[in-house]
Motif scaffolding. Structure first.
Motif, PDB file in Angstrom:
ATOM      1  N   TYR A 232      -6.312  -6.858  18.584  1.00  0.00           N
ATOM      2  CA  TYR A 232      -5.905  -8.282  18.287  1.00  0.00           C
ATOM      3  C   TYR A 232      -4.815  -8.672  19.373  1.00  0.00           C
ATOM      4  CZ  TYR A 232      -1.430  -7.208  15.860  1.00  0.00           C
ATOM      5  OH  TYR A 232      -0.350  -6.849  15.491  1.00  0.00           O
TER       6      TYR A 232
ATOM      7  N   GLN B 145       0.014   4.875   7.640  1.00  0.00           N
ATOM      8  CA  GLN B 145       0.965   5.090   6.753  1.00  0.00           C
ATOM      9  C   GLN B 145       0.221   5.486   5.202  1.00  0.00           C
ATOM     10  OE1 GLN B 145       3.372   1.440   7.053  1.00  0.00           O
ATOM     11  NE2 GLN B 145       4.718   2.555   8.431  1.00  0.00           N
TER      12      GLN B 145
ATOM     13  N   LYS C 292      -1.615  -1.449  22.091  1.00  0.00           N
ATOM     14  CA  LYS C 292      -1.694  -1.583  20.505  1.00  0.00           C
ATOM     15  C   LYS C 292      -0.524  -1.125  19.933  1.00  0.00           C
ATOM     16  CE  LYS C 292      -6.358  -0.382  19.552  1.00  0.00           C
ATOM     17  NZ  LYS C 292      -6.959  -1.563  18.780  1.00  0.00           N
ATOM     18  N   ARG C 293      -0.031  -1.637  18.839  1.00  0.00           N
ATOM     19  CA  ARG C 293       0.981  -1.438  18.187  1.00  0.00           C
ATOM     20  C   ARG C 293       1.312  -0.020  17.993  1.00  0.00           C
ATOM     21  NH1 ARG C 293       5.061  -0.770  14.607  1.00  0.00           N
ATOM     22  NH2 ARG C 293       5.848  -2.619  13.800  1.00  0.00           N
TER      23      ARG C 293
ATOM     24  N   THR D 116      -7.694   2.828  11.693  1.00  0.00           N
ATOM     25  CA  THR D 116      -6.902   3.716  11.845  1.00  0.00           C
ATOM     26  C   THR D 116      -5.759   3.111  12.626  1.00  0.00           C
ATOM     27  OG1 THR D 116      -8.156   4.356  13.797  1.00  0.00           O
ATOM     28  CG2 THR D 116      -8.088   5.967  11.792  1.00  0.00           C
ATOM     29  N   GLY D 117      -5.434   1.856  12.287  1.00  0.00           N
ATOM     30  CA  GLY D 117      -4.153   1.005  12.806  1.00  0.00           C
ATOM     31  C   GLY D 117      -2.711   1.524  11.969  1.00  0.00           C
ATOM     32  N   ALA D 118      -1.772   0.744  12.415  1.00  0.00           N
ATOM     33  CA  ALA D 118      -0.673   0.870  11.769  1.00  0.00           C
ATOM     34  C   ALA D 118      -0.475   1.086  10.152  1.00  0.00           C
ATOM     35  CB  ALA D 118       0.274  -0.113  12.224  1.00  0.00           C
ATOM     36  N   THR D 119      -1.208   0.335   9.540  1.00  0.00           N
ATOM     37  CA  THR D 119      -1.431   0.403   8.219  1.00  0.00           C
ATOM     38  C   THR D 119      -2.309   1.617   7.634  1.00  0.00           C
ATOM     39  OG1 THR D 119      -1.583  -2.023   7.759  1.00  0.00           O
ATOM     40  CG2 THR D 119      -2.420  -0.785   6.011  1.00  0.00           C
TER      41      THR D 119
ATOM     42  N   ASP E  75       8.894   0.785  10.673  1.00  0.00           N
ATOM     43  CA  ASP E  75       9.514   1.643  11.621  1.00  0.00           C
ATOM     44  C   ASP E  75      10.488   0.694  12.559  1.00  0.00           C
ATOM     45  OD1 ASP E  75       6.032   2.256  12.693  1.00  0.00           O
ATOM     46  OD2 ASP E  75       7.388   0.639  13.137  1.00  0.00           O
TER      47      ASP E  75
ATOM     48  N   ARG F 268     -12.244   4.182  14.938  1.00  0.00           N
ATOM     49  CA  ARG F 268     -12.933   3.540  16.033  1.00  0.00           C
ATOM     50  C   ARG F 268     -12.033   3.952  17.274  1.00  0.00           C
ATOM     51  NH1 ARG F 268     -14.692  -2.612  15.885  1.00  0.00           N
ATOM     52  NH2 ARG F 268     -12.672  -3.104  16.370  1.00  0.00           N
ATOM     53  N   THR F 269     -10.701   3.648  17.129  1.00  0.00           N
ATOM     54  CA  THR F 269      -9.765   3.954  18.209  1.00  0.00           C
ATOM     55  C   THR F 269      -8.593   4.453  17.605  1.00  0.00           C
ATOM     56  OG1 THR F 269     -10.393   1.834  19.142  1.00  0.00           O
ATOM     57  CG2 THR F 269      -8.556   3.014  20.080  1.00  0.00           C
TER      58      THR F 269
ATOM     59  N   ALA G 184      -8.733  -1.033   5.774  1.00  0.00           N
ATOM     60  CA  ALA G 184      -7.512  -1.022   6.588  1.00  0.00           C
ATOM     61  C   ALA G 184      -7.873  -1.688   8.150  1.00  0.00           C
ATOM     62  CB  ALA G 184      -6.899   0.231   6.830  1.00  0.00           C
TER      63      ALA G 184
ATOM     64  N   TYR H 235       0.942  -1.303   0.023  1.00  0.00           N
ATOM     65  CA  TYR H 235      -0.057  -0.047   0.037  1.00  0.00           C
ATOM     66  C   TYR H 235       0.886   1.228  -0.103  1.00  0.00           C
ATOM     67  CZ  TYR H 235       0.953  -0.582   5.045  1.00  0.00           C
ATOM     68  OH  TYR H 235       1.481  -0.687   6.192  1.00  0.00           O
TER      69      TYR H 235
ATOM     70  N   GLY I 267      -7.135  -5.050   9.199  1.00  0.00           N
ATOM     71  CA  GLY I 267      -6.108  -5.836   9.718  1.00  0.00           C
ATOM     72  C   GLY I 267      -6.344  -7.333   9.227  1.00  0.00           C
TER      73      GLY I 267
ATOM     74  N   VAL J 204     -18.180   1.964  12.406  1.00  0.00           N
ATOM     75  CA  VAL J 204     -19.080   2.318  11.271  1.00  0.00           C
ATOM     76  C   VAL J 204     -20.337   1.637  11.822  1.00  0.00           C
ATOM     77  CG1 VAL J 204     -19.539   2.055   8.856  1.00  0.00           C
ATOM     78  CG2 VAL J 204     -17.199   2.845   9.697  1.00  0.00           C
TER      79      VAL J 204
HETATM   80  P1  NDP Z   1      -4.706  -3.580  12.926  1.00  0.00           P
HETATM   81  O1  NDP Z   1      -5.653  -4.682  13.505  1.00  0.00           O
HETATM   82  O2  NDP Z   1      -3.657  -2.997  13.735  1.00  0.00           O
HETATM   83  O3  NDP Z   1      -5.995  -2.399  12.813  1.00  0.00           O
HETATM   84  C1  NDP Z   1      -7.073  -2.364  12.213  1.00  0.00           C
HETATM   85  C2  NDP Z   1      -7.924  -1.235  12.295  1.00  0.00           C
HETATM   86  O4  NDP Z   1      -9.170  -1.269  11.936  1.00  0.00           O
HETATM   87  C3  NDP Z   1      -8.213  -0.567  13.834  1.00  0.00           C
HETATM   88  O5  NDP Z   1      -8.030   0.854  13.734  1.00  0.00           O
HETATM   89  C4  NDP Z   1      -9.536  -1.010  14.230  1.00  0.00           C
HETATM   90  O6  NDP Z   1     -10.145  -0.275  15.144  1.00  0.00           O
HETATM   91  C5  NDP Z   1     -10.394  -0.837  13.000  1.00  0.00           C
HETATM   92  N1  NDP Z   1     -11.641  -1.333  12.659  1.00  0.00           N
HETATM   93  C6  NDP Z   1     -11.910  -2.820  12.779  1.00  0.00           C
HETATM   94  N2  NDP Z   1     -13.156  -2.865  12.594  1.00  0.00           N
HETATM   95  C7  NDP Z   1     -13.632  -1.623  12.628  1.00  0.00           C
HETATM   96  C8  NDP Z   1     -14.948  -0.891  12.424  1.00  0.00           C
HETATM   97  N3  NDP Z   1     -15.980  -1.917  12.285  1.00  0.00           N
HETATM   98  N4  NDP Z   1     -15.176   0.370  12.162  1.00  0.00           N
HETATM   99  C9  NDP Z   1     -14.187   1.162  12.471  1.00  0.00           C
HETATM  100  N5  NDP Z   1     -12.765   0.782  12.443  1.00  0.00           N
HETATM  101  C10 NDP Z   1     -12.712  -0.559  12.606  1.00  0.00           C
HETATM  102  O7  NDP Z   1      -4.496  -3.738  11.328  1.00  0.00           O
HETATM  103  P2  NDP Z   1      -3.413  -3.080  10.743  1.00  0.00           P
HETATM  104  O8  NDP Z   1      -3.307  -3.453   9.465  1.00  0.00           O
HETATM  105  O9  NDP Z   1      -3.273  -1.625  10.853  1.00  0.00           O
HETATM  106  O10 NDP Z   1      -1.638  -3.606  11.366  1.00  0.00           O
HETATM  107  C11 NDP Z   1      -1.579  -4.849  11.590  1.00  0.00           C
HETATM  108  C12 NDP Z   1      -0.050  -5.171  12.317  1.00  0.00           C
HETATM  109  O11 NDP Z   1       0.755  -4.927  11.083  1.00  0.00           O
HETATM  110  C13 NDP Z   1       0.099  -3.923  13.031  1.00  0.00           C
HETATM  111  O12 NDP Z   1      -0.222  -4.316  14.518  1.00  0.00           O
HETATM  112  C14 NDP Z   1       1.747  -4.138  13.073  1.00  0.00           C
HETATM  113  O13 NDP Z   1       2.318  -5.301  13.740  1.00  0.00           O
HETATM  114  C15 NDP Z   1       1.867  -4.504  11.450  1.00  0.00           C
HETATM  115  N6  NDP Z   1       2.278  -3.263  10.824  1.00  0.00           N
HETATM  116  C16 NDP Z   1       3.457  -2.623  11.204  1.00  0.00           C
HETATM  117  C17 NDP Z   1       3.906  -1.546  10.379  1.00  0.00           C
HETATM  118  C18 NDP Z   1       5.119  -0.706  10.703  1.00  0.00           C
HETATM  119  O14 NDP Z   1       6.134  -1.589  10.763  1.00  0.00           O
HETATM  120  N7  NDP Z   1       4.995   0.414  10.648  1.00  0.00           N
HETATM  121  C19 NDP Z   1       2.886  -0.789   9.356  1.00  0.00           C
HETATM  122  C20 NDP Z   1       1.615  -1.472   9.272  1.00  0.00           C
HETATM  123  C21 NDP Z   1       1.327  -2.853  10.114  1.00  0.00           C
HETATM  124  P3  NDP Z   1     -10.023  -0.669  16.850  1.00  0.00           P
HETATM  125  O15 NDP Z   1      -8.538  -0.235  16.956  1.00  0.00           O
HETATM  126  O16 NDP Z   1     -10.899  -0.026  17.513  1.00  0.00           O
HETATM  127  O17 NDP Z   1      -9.885  -2.151  16.853  1.00  0.00           O
END
Ligand code: NDP
Length: 629
Positions: free
Chosen positions: A586, A255, A417-418, A249-252, A115, A272-273, A467, A109, A469, A444
């Motif tokens: 997770y 970026q 969280k990460r 709004t996780g790590a992915t 990081d 969400r968080t 995004a 992506y 996860g 959502v």
């Molecule tokens: P994550 O599981 O960390 O994030 C998923 C996101 O989706 C969260 O923000 C989650 O919210 C949100 N979500 C889930 N369901 C809903 C919903 N119904 N409505 C709104 N939001 C929702 O996945 P990522 O792909 O971001 O990251 C996975 C892992 O990959 C990381 O933890 C890391 O280990 C690795 N990674 C490392 C990177 C780096 O080196 N910088 C970059 C990218 C990934 P909520 O938090 O509330 O659950």
């Protein structure tokens, strides 16, 4: 805490603790992991490979091999490279993507990067002579590096790409695994290495109407550049007249959002968080610095980094970044709060019982006692509060709209969280074409034909990007995508249904001649490639030994497996209380903590774990393994 202390700190720890609790409580969903839907059936197109340029057309392979490796990511590549270094060349590597890279093959992506510092993250830099361009490498360079590694060890000759393993079945008579694939292959392998990646299966939110939306959708791990234009460095020019929604709004997301904001006509970020966003501060590599490093520098550097990350004392911080600062703050509390005489005694004892010289039995006891005496958990909590206050202040400093800044502040402990490190993410919300839809922990509400609904408002969009996860905590076979059937028809799912049981995290009784790569009951590192490399070195050593001893069947003994499970339980560090106090995700089974100390990493930390396996190799007795010629 007194009022004066609260004023000096600039925050009230009790109030913060209460706020964290309230924020967590509103996010816990009764359905836990079941809130997500599996990418099968109508959703299976979400895992189609968008990067493949030509479908491979080949005859089914019917052959026998000494070692079959499942997975062409860093784990599988390192296994193959370390085996070749040990003189074992009869290897086949099966990979579902069209090339090497694993997580880096799929996650291309825009903005994708790592990081963890490149000089520790990219393995075997000394062997390949590769010099990363920057302190933090990006997706395209990492993928290019995978090719360098593959070329260096001639791995293309051993690879079957675009091939998915469907089943591995133990055959007692031939003492081999019959490995079958979706291309009709039937390969009999003496040994099988399972390196299928812990975050390999994308997941989608089970939100009402997800199948009704008429616009375009995809998951971040299968980025559709045909639709967005651009590449992993950005320039998403085909989005210029598009309204785009990002879910998550996780790590992915952190970026890719800055690039989406630059490309799209309008971007809606459904949060969400919020993630914690610390400073990244990438820098170009100084060629003189890297050229001046003495042999063995990379191993010393990654050991130094992981030591700091797991509380093992080191004289200096070689990496010096946001990760090491956070851990220095946390673990530093322990030593700095000690009276000088204690500190001296502690350091002396640590030297005496250093992890390299002894397993940490007595030392761990002393540390645990001192932790209790010094009330270290409270001090670590305070250090965490301070760190997170800085993270929250960063949102105020960089985001112009006060309400938006407030929404972007994470209220949980940093390692719930990460943690993320980014220098453009927060500022993205100052742009006129970006709207943060803060769902305040709820997520959502629904999708319609036209867009996304939250709180009664519909946001019409052309494209929704998930995004959201990857599956964690679901059944092993479901995540890896194939069946593993061992002795007497026992499946891995059955064996690990109630509890995990392995020897060194690598062997599982009932599954002879198998090697499972991954962090469970093993050394868990922030630098994931470090642990994978240790798995690879250990596996190559064992297979080399087995060949020398003309052993055709190897299996962990019942006693060794039980003993290792007991060790993992005794050493378990992740406390139930900490996990329960965390916002769902997770890391803590979406807040439904089913604490089983054996279902975790080796709690003595990775450096200690690697010390154990290294010593085991040095003894040369293959203890705990039942060998049959
Ligand atoms: P994550 O599981 O960390 O994030 C998923 C996101 O989706 C969260 O923000 C989650 O919210 C949100 N979500 C889930 N369901 C809903 C919903 N119904 N409505 C709104 N939001 C929702 O996945 P990522 O792909 O971001 O990251 C996975 C892992 O990959 C990381 O933890 C890391 O280990 C690795 N990674 C490392 C990177 C780096 O080196 N910088 C970059 C990218 C990934 P909520 O938090 O509330 O659950």
């Amino acid at each position: 805490m007194s009022a004066a202390e609260t004023v000096e700190l600039g925050f009230d720890p009790d109030a913060l603790r209460e706020k964290y609790r309230a924020e967590r409580d509103k996010r816990i969903r009764p359905e836990g992991n079941d809130q997500y839907i599996e990418v099968t059936g109508d959703f299976s197109h979400y895992v189609d490979d968008p990067y493949v340029t030509a479908e491979i057309d080949r005859e089914p392979v019917r052959t026998a091999t000494e070692v079959l490796i499942i997975g062409g990511g860093f784990g599988g590549m390192l296994a193959a490279a370390r085996l070749k270094q040990a003189g074992i060349t009869d290897i086949l590597l099966v990979e579902k993507g069209a090339g090497f890279g694993g997580t880096w093959y799929w996650n291309r992506y825009p903005g994708a990067s790592c990081d963890i510092e490149a000089y520790v993250y990219l393995p075997m830099l000394e062997e390949t002579g590769f010099v990363p361009r920057q302190k933090y490498t990006n997706a395209s360079e990492t993928l290019a590096y995978c090719e360098v590694l593959a070329e260096t060890y001639g791995l293309h000759d051993n690879a079957l790409f675009q091939t998915q393993v469907q089943k591995t079945q133990w055959q007692e008579q031939s003492r081999r695994w019959r490995v079958t694939t979706n291309r009709g292959d039937a390969i009999d392998a003496r040994f099988v290495v399972h390196s299928n990646g812990p975050l390999n299966r994308p997941k989608l939110p089970g939100i009402a109407g997800i199948d009704r939306f008429q616009g375009h959708t995809f998951h971040t791990s299968r980025w559709d550049y045909d639709y967005t234009g651009g590449d992993s460095s950005g320039n998403l020019d085909r989005l210029a007249n598009k309204r785009v929604a990002v879910i998550g709004t996780g790590a992915t997301a952190v970026q890719c959002i800055p690039h989406l904001a630059q490309g799209a006509e309008q971007l809606y970020v459904f949060q969400r968080t919020p993630s914690s966003i610390d400073v990244r501060n990438n820098q170009a590599t100084d060629p003189q610095w890297i050229a001046g490093q003495a042999p063995g520098w990379q191993d010393r550097r990654r050991t130094n980094f992981e030591s700091l990350m797991s509380g093992v004392p080191v004289k200096e911080d070689l990496v010096g970044d946001g990760w090491t600062e956070a851990f220095r703050d946390l673990f530093g509390q322990f030593r700095e709060q000690m009276p000088p005489k204690w500190r001296l005694a502690f350091w002396a004892l640590q030297g005496l019982f250093s992890p390299r010289r002894r397993e940490r039995g007595f030392k761990q006891y002393l540390i645990d006692r001192a932790m209790v005496y010094m009330d270290v958990p409270s001090k670590m909590e305070l250090a965490d509060f301070k760190k997170m206050e800085k993270i929250r202040a960063r949102a105020d400093a960089l985001v112009q709209d006060g309400a938006v800044a407030e929404s972007l502040k994470p209220y949980y402990r940093q390692f719930c969280k990460r943690p993320c490190f980014h220098d453009e993410y927060l500022q993205t919300f100052n742009r006129d074409n970006v709207t943060l839809v803060d769902t305040r922990g709820r997520g959502v509400d629904a999708f319609t034909e036209q867009g996304v609904v939250f709180d009664g408002e519909e946001y019409p969009v052309d494209c929704i990007i998930f995004a959201t996860g990857f599956e964690v905590g679901t059944d092993y076979s479901r995540r890896c995508g194939y069946e593993i059937v061992g002795v007497d028809g026992l499946t891995v799912s059955e064996k690990w249904q109630d509890r995990l049981a392995t020897f060194h995290g690598l062997h599982a009784r009932g599954f002879p001649n198998s090697f499972f790569f991954g962090p469970m009951q093993s050394g868990f590192t922030a630098t994931f490639t470090f642990a994978l490399d240790e798995n690879a070195i250990h596996t190559a050593y064992i297979i080399e030994q087995l060949q020398q001893r003309q052993v055709t069947r190897v299996e962990a003994s019942e006693a060794a497996e039980q003993d290792w499970v007991d060790t993992v339980i005794r050493k378990a560090r992740l406390t139930e209380d900490f996990q329960k106090s965390c916002t769902p995700g997770y890391y803590n089974n979406e807040g439904h903590v089913q604490f089983k100390p054996e279902n975790t990493f080796y709690g003595g930390g990775p450096i200690e774990f690697f010390g154990i396996t290294k010593k085991w190799r040095k003894r040369g007795k293959l203890e705990g393994l039942e060998l049959q010629a």
